[in-house]
Design an enzyme around this catalytic site. Structure first.
Site, PDB file in Angstrom:
ATOM      1  N   SER A   1      -4.688  -8.236   8.648  1.00 52.94           N
ATOM      2  CA  SER A   1      -6.591  -8.015   8.637  1.00 52.94           C
ATOM      3  C   SER A   1      -5.724  -8.477  10.931  1.00 52.94           C
ATOM      4  O   SER A   1      -6.710  -8.604  11.216  1.00 52.94           O
ATOM      5  CB  SER A   1      -7.239  -8.768   8.520  1.00 52.94           C
ATOM      6  OG  SER A   1      -7.286  -9.574   7.460  1.00 52.94           O
TER       7      SER A   1
ATOM      8  N   ASP B   1       1.404 -10.681   4.069  1.00 58.37           N
ATOM      9  CA  ASP B   1       1.514  -9.556   3.756  1.00 58.37           C
ATOM     10  C   ASP B   1       2.457  -9.168   4.653  1.00 58.37           C
ATOM     11  O   ASP B   1       2.609  -8.954   5.563  1.00 58.37           O
ATOM     12  CB  ASP B   1       0.274  -8.613   4.971  1.00 58.37           C
ATOM     13  CG  ASP B   1      -1.179  -8.248   4.386  1.00 58.37           C
ATOM     14  OD1 ASP B   1      -1.256  -8.592   2.460  1.00 58.37           O
ATOM     15  OD2 ASP B   1      -2.471  -8.736   4.584  1.00 58.37           O
TER      16      ASP B   1
ATOM     17  N   LYS C   1       2.721 -10.132  -0.262  1.00 58.86           N
ATOM     18  CA  LYS C   1       1.926  -8.863  -1.216  1.00 58.86           C
ATOM     19  C   LYS C   1       1.649  -8.370  -0.326  1.00 58.86           C
ATOM     20  O   LYS C   1       2.188  -7.818   1.204  1.00 58.86           O
ATOM     21  CB  LYS C   1       0.404  -9.472  -0.083  1.00 58.86           C
ATOM     22  CG  LYS C   1      -0.788  -8.849  -0.940  1.00 58.86           C
ATOM     23  CD  LYS C   1      -2.152  -9.341  -0.338  1.00 58.86           C
ATOM     24  CE  LYS C   1      -2.996  -8.890   0.130  1.00 58.86           C
ATOM     25  NZ  LYS C   1      -2.919  -7.666   1.434  1.00 58.86           N
TER      26      LYS C   1
ATOM     27  N   GLU D   1       0.465  -3.469  -0.427  1.00 57.15           N
ATOM     28  CA  GLU D   1      -0.034  -2.559  -0.874  1.00 57.15           C
ATOM     29  C   GLU D   1       0.176  -1.701  -1.203  1.00 57.15           C
ATOM     30  O   GLU D   1       1.302  -0.605  -1.113  1.00 57.15           O
ATOM     31  CB  GLU D   1      -0.776  -2.180  -0.032  1.00 57.15           C
ATOM     32  CG  GLU D   1      -1.540  -3.201   1.219  1.00 57.15           C
ATOM     33  CD  GLU D   1      -2.313  -2.735   1.965  1.00 57.15           C
ATOM     34  OE1 GLU D   1      -2.308  -1.039   2.516  1.00 57.15           O
ATOM     35  OE2 GLU D   1      -2.730  -3.482   2.878  1.00 57.15           O
TER      36      GLU D   1
ATOM     37  N   GLU E   1      -9.385  -4.530  -4.306  1.00 53.00           N
ATOM     38  CA  GLU E   1     -10.574  -4.597  -2.642  1.00 53.00           C
ATOM     39  C   GLU E   1     -11.282  -2.652  -3.094  1.00 53.00           C
ATOM     40  O   GLU E   1     -10.748  -2.082  -3.364  1.00 53.00           O
ATOM     41  CB  GLU E   1      -9.960  -4.316  -1.359  1.00 53.00           C
ATOM     42  CG  GLU E   1      -9.883  -4.200  -0.295  1.00 53.00           C
ATOM     43  CD  GLU E   1      -9.462  -4.189   1.142  1.00 53.00           C
ATOM     44  OE1 GLU E   1      -8.994  -4.719   1.052  1.00 53.00           O
ATOM     45  OE2 GLU E   1     -10.358  -4.026   1.648  1.00 53.00           O
TER      46      GLU E   1
HETATM   47  O1  KIV Z   1      -5.253  -8.083   5.246  1.00 53.41           O
HETATM   48  C1  KIV Z   1      -5.709  -8.470   4.928  1.00 53.41           C
HETATM   49  O2  KIV Z   1      -6.625  -9.662   5.518  1.00 53.41           O
HETATM   50  C2  KIV Z   1      -6.406  -8.852   3.294  1.00 53.41           C
HETATM   51  C3  KIV Z   1      -7.954  -9.257   2.356  1.00 53.41           C
HETATM   52  C4  KIV Z   1      -8.494  -8.037   2.711  1.00 53.41           C
HETATM   53  C5  KIV Z   1      -7.394  -8.813   1.247  1.00 53.41           C
HETATM   54  O3  KIV Z   1      -5.493  -7.590   2.557  1.00 53.41           O
END
Ligand code: KIV
Length: 272
Positions: free
Chosen positions: A53, A91, A121, A123, A190
């Site tokens: 994000s 991420d 993380k 997805e 989410e």
């Molecule tokens: O990138 C991010 O901030 C996220 C959260 C919204 C879980 O993946």
């Protein structure tokens, strides 16, 4: 301000599972730079997510897709330098783990080696099983992410609530079980119905961290700029604003402009 963080030990993925088993909720928030990470960690956060994000709130892009591996590594390095206690999760950006599990592993190793983060993380569910399994074989903890997965926005075409119909809910239940079975340490859920998130959370021994998924999750995550009210244009139902920093910052910056224009800044005590 109350002092409620008694346990100052570094948070580990193992401790997240322990927190779930004793019913302690897990707090998670994003950060993308050193100064913010230091504040978030010092306030007692359990998990800091270096989210892609960053693409939206730091770089001003419409989606998370443009984020590159080098950019995520830069953000993660800055965050890790500011953190003492929280678990730092990074991420993996779009295009670095889908399709080719060998590339996924070498990208994952690059992030871990160059940033000093604790966990990654990714997805998706069964579609990225091979990549997750390969990353796990290198001893790298993986947090899953199901429901609304922003890297797939072009497939969904909308950011509305996911898994409202039975077919998608069934796939999410299966994916959640799969992520647990192959060894993920936790997962983000989410923007899915609260009843489904509660059911999935209760069916797993690993913790779920919700965003727009209700109170039945084992923890909650928000984007720091959103919860501090820096980002005025974004107000989904799930977002609780804990401050109005947009207003506070704008006033402070405007006061500075006025003082400079008036010749009031700097004064005699603010010069050498
Ligand atoms: O990138 C991010 O901030 C996220 C959260 C919204 C879980 O993946």
């Amino acid at each position: 301000m109350s002092t409620y963080i008694e346990d100052t030990r570094k948070v580990t993925t193992r401790r997240l599972v322990e927190m779930k088993s004793r019913g302690e909720k897990i707090s998670m928030l994003t950060a993308y730079d050193y100064t913010m990470a230091k504040i978030v960690d010092g306030a007692g956060m359990d998990v800091i997510l270096v989210g892609d994000s960053a693409s939206n709130v730091m770089a001003g892009n419409v989606t998370t897709l443009p984020m590159t591996l080098d950019q995520m590594i830069y953000h993660a390095q800055s965050v890790v330098r500011g953190v003492k206690r929280a678990l730092v999760v990074v991420d993996m950006p779009f295009g670095t783990y889908q399709g080719n599990s060998k590339e996924a592993l070498s990208n994952a190793i690059r992030i871990m080696k160059e940033t000093g983060a604790d966990c990654l993380k990714l997805e998706g569910g069964s579609e990225i099983r091979e990549s997750i399994e390969r990353i796990l074989t290198a001893g790298i903890p993986v947090m899953g992410h199901l429901g609304l997965t922003p890297q797939s926005i072009n497939k969904f075409g909308t950011y509305t609530v996911r898994a409202k119909d039975e077919a998608e809910a069934a796939k999410l239940r299966e994916d959640a079980k799969l992520l647990e079975e192959i060894g993920c340490c936790s997962m983000v859920l989410e923007k899915i119905p609260a009843s489904l998130a509660t059911e999935v959370s209760q069916s797993l021994s690993i913790p779920t961290i919700g965003i727009g998924a209700g109170s039945g999750c084992d923890g909650q995550v928000l984007v720091v700029h959103d919860m501090l009210g820096m980002n005025q244009g974004f107000s989904p139902r799930f977002l609780r604003r804990y401050a109005d920093l947009h207003h506070i910052m704008t006033e402070a910056i405007h006061d500075y402009v006025v003082d400079v224009k008036a010749g009031d800044f700097p004064n005699a005590n603010e010069q050498y």
